[in-house]
Design a protein around this motif. Structure first.
Motif, PDB file in Angstrom:
ATOM      1  N   ILE A 242      44.812 -19.231  83.388  1.00 26.53           N
ATOM      2  CA  ILE A 242      44.857 -18.244  82.303  1.00 26.53           C
ATOM      3  C   ILE A 242      44.502 -16.858  82.817  1.00 26.53           C
ATOM      4  O   ILE A 242      45.184 -15.869  82.510  1.00 26.53           O
ATOM      5  CB  ILE A 242      43.897 -18.676  81.175  1.00 26.53           C
ATOM      6  CG1 ILE A 242      44.442 -19.927  80.480  1.00 26.53           C
ATOM      7  CG2 ILE A 242      43.702 -17.545  80.165  1.00 26.53           C
ATOM      8  CD1 ILE A 242      43.437 -20.610  79.577  1.00 26.53           C
ATOM      9  N   ILE A 243      43.438 -16.766  83.613  1.00 19.28           N
ATOM     10  CA  ILE A 243      43.022 -15.466  84.139  1.00 19.28           C
ATOM     11  C   ILE A 243      44.058 -14.930  85.117  1.00 19.28           C
ATOM     12  O   ILE A 243      44.381 -13.736  85.110  1.00 19.28           O
ATOM     13  CB  ILE A 243      41.640 -15.568  84.804  1.00 19.28           C
ATOM     14  CG1 ILE A 243      40.575 -15.824  83.732  1.00 19.28           C
ATOM     15  CG2 ILE A 243      41.308 -14.291  85.583  1.00 19.28           C
ATOM     16  CD1 ILE A 243      39.191 -16.080  84.296  1.00 19.28           C
ATOM     17  N   TYR A 244      44.627 -15.809  85.951  1.00 15.91           N
ATOM     18  CA  TYR A 244      45.647 -15.350  86.896  1.00 15.91           C
ATOM     19  C   TYR A 244      46.852 -14.771  86.150  1.00 15.91           C
ATOM     20  O   TYR A 244      47.374 -13.709  86.533  1.00 15.91           O
ATOM     21  CB  TYR A 244      46.114 -16.493  87.796  1.00 15.91           C
ATOM     22  CG  TYR A 244      47.303 -16.094  88.638  1.00 15.91           C
ATOM     23  CD1 TYR A 244      47.143 -15.266  89.748  1.00 15.91           C
ATOM     24  CD2 TYR A 244      48.599 -16.478  88.283  1.00 15.91           C
ATOM     25  CE1 TYR A 244      48.231 -14.855  90.496  1.00 15.91           C
ATOM     26  CE2 TYR A 244      49.691 -16.069  89.027  1.00 15.91           C
ATOM     27  CZ  TYR A 244      49.503 -15.262  90.134  1.00 15.91           C
ATOM     28  OH  TYR A 244      50.580 -14.843  90.875  1.00 15.91           O
ATOM     29  N   LYS A 245      47.292 -15.431  85.097  1.00 10.85           N
ATOM     30  CA  LYS A 245      48.450 -14.934  84.336  1.00 10.85           C
ATOM     31  C   LYS A 245      48.141 -13.572  83.717  1.00 10.85           C
ATOM     32  O   LYS A 245      48.991 -12.676  83.710  1.00 10.85           O
ATOM     33  CB  LYS A 245      48.844 -15.952  83.264  1.00 10.85           C
ATOM     34  CG  LYS A 245      49.453 -17.226  83.825  1.00 10.85           C
ATOM     35  CD  LYS A 245      49.563 -18.326  82.783  1.00 10.85           C
ATOM     36  CE  LYS A 245      50.503 -17.952  81.649  1.00 10.85           C
ATOM     37  NZ  LYS A 245      50.673 -19.059  80.680  1.00 10.85           N
ATOM     38  N   TRP A 246      46.917 -13.419  83.213  1.00 15.84           N
ATOM     39  CA  TRP A 246      46.523 -12.143  82.605  1.00 15.84           C
ATOM     40  C   TRP A 246      46.449 -11.044  83.666  1.00 15.84           C
ATOM     41  O   TRP A 246      46.919  -9.918  83.442  1.00 15.84           O
ATOM     42  CB  TRP A 246      45.183 -12.319  81.902  1.00 15.84           C
ATOM     43  CG  TRP A 246      44.739 -11.116  81.127  1.00 15.84           C
ATOM     44  CD1 TRP A 246      45.106 -10.766  79.861  1.00 15.84           C
ATOM     45  CD2 TRP A 246      43.850 -10.088  81.588  1.00 15.84           C
ATOM     46  NE1 TRP A 246      44.484  -9.595  79.492  1.00 15.84           N
ATOM     47  CE2 TRP A 246      43.716  -9.153  80.533  1.00 15.84           C
ATOM     48  CE3 TRP A 246      43.153  -9.869  82.767  1.00 15.84           C
ATOM     49  CZ2 TRP A 246      42.915  -8.018  80.628  1.00 15.84           C
ATOM     50  CZ3 TRP A 246      42.347  -8.737  82.882  1.00 15.84           C
ATOM     51  CH2 TRP A 246      42.234  -7.827  81.823  1.00 15.84           C
ATOM     52  N   LEU A 247      45.865 -11.345  84.816  1.00 17.70           N
ATOM     53  CA  LEU A 247      45.799 -10.370  85.907  1.00 17.70           C
ATOM     54  C   LEU A 247      47.202 -10.016  86.388  1.00 17.70           C
ATOM     55  O   LEU A 247      47.508  -8.854  86.667  1.00 17.70           O
ATOM     56  CB  LEU A 247      44.986 -10.934  87.072  1.00 17.70           C
ATOM     57  CG  LEU A 247      43.493 -11.175  86.819  1.00 17.70           C
ATOM     58  CD1 LEU A 247      42.872 -11.877  88.026  1.00 17.70           C
ATOM     59  CD2 LEU A 247      42.758  -9.879  86.523  1.00 17.70           C
ATOM     60  N   ASN A 248      48.059 -11.028  86.493  1.00 20.14           N
ATOM     61  CA  ASN A 248      49.429 -10.814  86.951  1.00 20.14           C
ATOM     62  C   ASN A 248      50.201  -9.918  85.984  1.00 20.14           C
ATOM     63  O   ASN A 248      50.988  -9.062  86.401  1.00 20.14           O
ATOM     64  CB  ASN A 248      50.135 -12.160  87.092  1.00 20.14           C
ATOM     65  CG  ASN A 248      51.295 -12.112  88.054  1.00 20.14           C
ATOM     66  OD1 ASN A 248      51.113 -12.061  89.268  1.00 20.14           O
ATOM     67  ND2 ASN A 248      52.498 -12.099  87.518  1.00 20.14           N
ATOM     68  N   MET A 249      49.956 -10.096  84.688  1.00 20.16           N
ATOM     69  CA  MET A 249      50.597  -9.257  83.673  1.00 20.16           C
ATOM     70  C   MET A 249      50.241  -7.787  83.903  1.00 20.16           C
ATOM     71  O   MET A 249      51.115  -6.910  83.891  1.00 20.16           O
ATOM     72  CB  MET A 249      50.157  -9.692  82.278  1.00 20.16           C
ATOM     73  CG  MET A 249      50.701  -8.835  81.141  1.00 20.16           C
ATOM     74  SD  MET A 249      49.985  -9.285  79.539  1.00 20.16           S
ATOM     75  CE  MET A 249      48.306  -8.655  79.761  1.00 20.16           C
ATOM     76  N   ASN A 250      48.967  -7.513  84.142  1.00 23.44           N
ATOM     77  CA  ASN A 250      48.530  -6.139  84.382  1.00 23.44           C
ATOM     78  C   ASN A 250      49.066  -5.593  85.704  1.00 23.44           C
ATOM     79  O   ASN A 250      49.548  -4.459  85.767  1.00 23.44           O
ATOM     80  CB  ASN A 250      46.994  -6.071  84.376  1.00 23.44           C
ATOM     81  CG  ASN A 250      46.408  -6.132  82.984  1.00 23.44           C
ATOM     82  OD1 ASN A 250      46.337  -5.136  82.287  1.00 23.44           O
ATOM     83  ND2 ASN A 250      46.005  -7.321  82.573  1.00 23.44           N
ATOM     84  N   TYR A 251      49.009  -6.414  86.751  1.00 23.11           N
ATOM     85  CA  TYR A 251      49.440  -5.923  88.061  1.00 23.11           C
ATOM     86  C   TYR A 251      50.947  -5.718  88.118  1.00 23.11           C
ATOM     87  O   TYR A 251      51.420  -4.793  88.787  1.00 23.11           O
ATOM     88  CB  TYR A 251      49.001  -6.889  89.160  1.00 23.11           C
ATOM     89  CG  TYR A 251      49.045  -6.253  90.534  1.00 23.11           C
ATOM     90  CD1 TYR A 251      47.995  -5.458  90.977  1.00 23.11           C
ATOM     91  CD2 TYR A 251      50.146  -6.411  91.370  1.00 23.11           C
ATOM     92  CE1 TYR A 251      48.027  -4.846  92.220  1.00 23.11           C
ATOM     93  CE2 TYR A 251      50.183  -5.800  92.613  1.00 23.11           C
ATOM     94  CZ  TYR A 251      49.131  -5.026  93.036  1.00 23.11           C
ATOM     95  OH  TYR A 251      49.172  -4.404  94.268  1.00 23.11           O
ATOM     96  N   ASN A 252      51.707  -6.552  87.433  1.00 23.10           N
ATOM     97  CA  ASN A 252      53.162  -6.349  87.382  1.00 23.10           C
ATOM     98  C   ASN A 252      53.503  -5.000  86.751  1.00 23.10           C
ATOM     99  O   ASN A 252      54.433  -4.313  87.181  1.00 23.10           O
ATOM    100  CB  ASN A 252      53.827  -7.478  86.592  1.00 23.10           C
ATOM    101  CG  ASN A 252      54.037  -8.721  87.442  1.00 23.10           C
ATOM    102  OD1 ASN A 252      53.566  -8.802  88.579  1.00 23.10           O
ATOM    103  ND2 ASN A 252      54.728  -9.706  86.897  1.00 23.10           N
ATOM    104  N   GLN A 253      52.756  -4.632  85.703  1.00 24.85           N
ATOM    105  CA  GLN A 253      52.984  -3.328  85.080  1.00 24.85           C
ATOM    106  C   GLN A 253      52.615  -2.208  86.043  1.00 24.85           C
ATOM    107  O   GLN A 253      53.299  -1.180  86.107  1.00 24.85           O
ATOM    108  CB  GLN A 253      52.167  -3.224  83.798  1.00 24.85           C
ATOM    109  CG  GLN A 253      52.635  -4.167  82.696  1.00 24.85           C
ATOM    110  CD  GLN A 253      51.800  -4.036  81.445  1.00 24.85           C
ATOM    111  OE1 GLN A 253      51.729  -2.965  80.835  1.00 24.85           O
ATOM    112  NE2 GLN A 253      51.148  -5.114  81.038  1.00 24.85           N
TER     113      GLN A 253
END
Length: 410
Positions: A151-162
């Motif tokens: 869950i945390i990885y997906k959330w971090l990935n969402m921010n970093y992709n942006q």
């Protein structure tokens, strides 16, 4: 297709939903999502998985006789217990949807094929992805053995992709880019995402160990990210977590245009030298210092301007200005606005005086700013530079207030 080539694409609303399920059902769902072609959605919302790929993804060994049992348990939990609580902002509030993502699974003992049908309500979050979506490799989460890690990885990935997108295409300044690869999340929000509102309550330590520290260790070991974090306090309570994301082999962004703004706490505002100046000028009372809303507003709106003023002029001139403000103020209803307007007007006068100084260039006049604000008697006695009796008494009263507030803050 080989697992190494599969991608997961999900709408950000799903990334930011609360996953009410254990690790294995969550990983099973992510594996199923990787089979969806967003440009050619599956007919009847149905995809087919390979048992072989499924066991490989779940890190089940060939000689693991219990893997089929665990597979059945995961399917049973997903259909009977597991769901996503999706929250979408609508109008003045939120709309919440509880969706069981995979209501139907079929497999045969004599075949490698597993038939999976997604719920119709989950499909828009997996196929209608023109904007606000996140993509990552399936293998990024293969080694993650905690649902909190996923869950945390997906959330971090969402921010970093942006961050990566806007860094390449522009439309964001340095501070905004910094915020995307150093995102801040409220602790309450993190609890909601990880479905731990009723777990690890009490001391923050246990929550930190199991929901933050161990997941970050897994993410650093098995994914493309290097992640660290800071705890942000408001008073004595930890209310926010700031993550710092970078790709392995790269440094986090840290330059003059993108330094993070320090989150000011009530204690910071109380201990500011400007708070003590305001107390000394009798513009703040002891009861005011405990008013969190007032103090944080002063720290956010007024104290940065005082910083600039002191750098340009001096702390002594600011102190005299505050004494002048108090001497000429009556019935202040909004202290923050009043101080803001007073400083702005004073700076305008100082600029005008500096301009006059440059034009007139008097020979015998000392360098510096002409101070036209009348200084009250208890500041100084012009000509003699001695405190009056009234000044001495008021000075003692100010010292007593400062000593008391300092004692309260310790």
């Amino acid at each position: 297709m080989e697992l190494e080539k599969k991608k997961i694409v999900e709408h950000n609303d799903l990334i930011m939903s609360s996953a009410k399920m254990d690790t294995v059902p969550l990983k099973f769902f992510e594996l199923a999502v990787s089979e969806i072609d967003t440009f050619n959605p599956p007919k009847d919302n149905t995809i087919y998985l390979s048992k072989r790929d499924m066991f490989k993804f779940l890190n089940a060994k060939d000689n693991d006789n219990d893997k089929y049992h665990r597979f059945k348990q995961a399917i049973s939990k997903m259909q009977k217990q597991a769901f996503f609580e999706i929250r979408e902002e609508k109008g003045k509030g939120f709309v919440f949807r509880n969706i069981v993502p995979i209501p139907y699974v079929e497999w045969k003992s004599y075949s490698d094929e597993v038939k999976i049908r997604f719920d119709v309500e989950i499909m828009p979050y997996l196929t209608e992805l023109k904007t606000n979506f996140t993509q990552f490799a399936l293998t990024d989460i293969q080694g993650l053995n905690s649902k909190h890690s996923i869950i945390i990885y997906k959330w971090l990935n969402m921010n970093y992709n942006q961050f990566e997108y806007y860094k390449k295409n522009g439309n964001r300044d340095g501070q905004q880019l910094y915020n995307l690869c150093n995102p801040i999340i409220e602790v309450d929000e993190l609890r909601w995402l990880t479905n731990t509102q009723k777990e690890y309550v009490g001391r923050f330590t246990n929550f930190e160990i199991y929901v933050i520290k161990k997941p970050i260790k897994e993410i650093n070991k098995y994914t493309r990210f290097n992640v660290s974090y800071d705890k942000i306090r408001e008073g004595r309570k930890i209310t926010k977590i700031q993550f710092h994301i970078s790709l392995k082999g790269e440094k986090t962004i840290e330059n003059s245009s993108s330094k993070p703004k320090k989150v000011v706490t009530l204690a910071d505002a109380q201990q500011s030298p400007y708070s003590q100046l305001l107390i000394g000028a009798f513009l703040l009372q002891i009861s005011d210092v405990q008013d969190e809303k007032l103090m944080l507003s002063l720290a956010a709106k007024i104290y940065p301007k005082y910083d600039e003023f002191v750098e340009k002029y001096s702390l002594d001139i600011l102190k005299k200005h505050l004494e002048y403000v108090k001497a000429h103020s009556t019935n202040i209803k909004d202290l923050v606005t009043y101080l803001d307007n007073a400083l702005e007007n004073y700076q305008k006068r100082l600029v005008g005086q500096e301009k006059d100084n440059k034009e007139s260039k008097p020979k015998n006049r000392k360098k510096g700013v002409i101070q036209k604000e009348k200084i009250p008697d208890y500041i100084s006695n012009p000509g003699k530079n001695k405190l009056t009796q009234k000044g001495i008494e008021d000075s003692k009263a100010a010292d007593e207030l400062l000593a008391k507030i300092n004692g309260d803050l310790k």
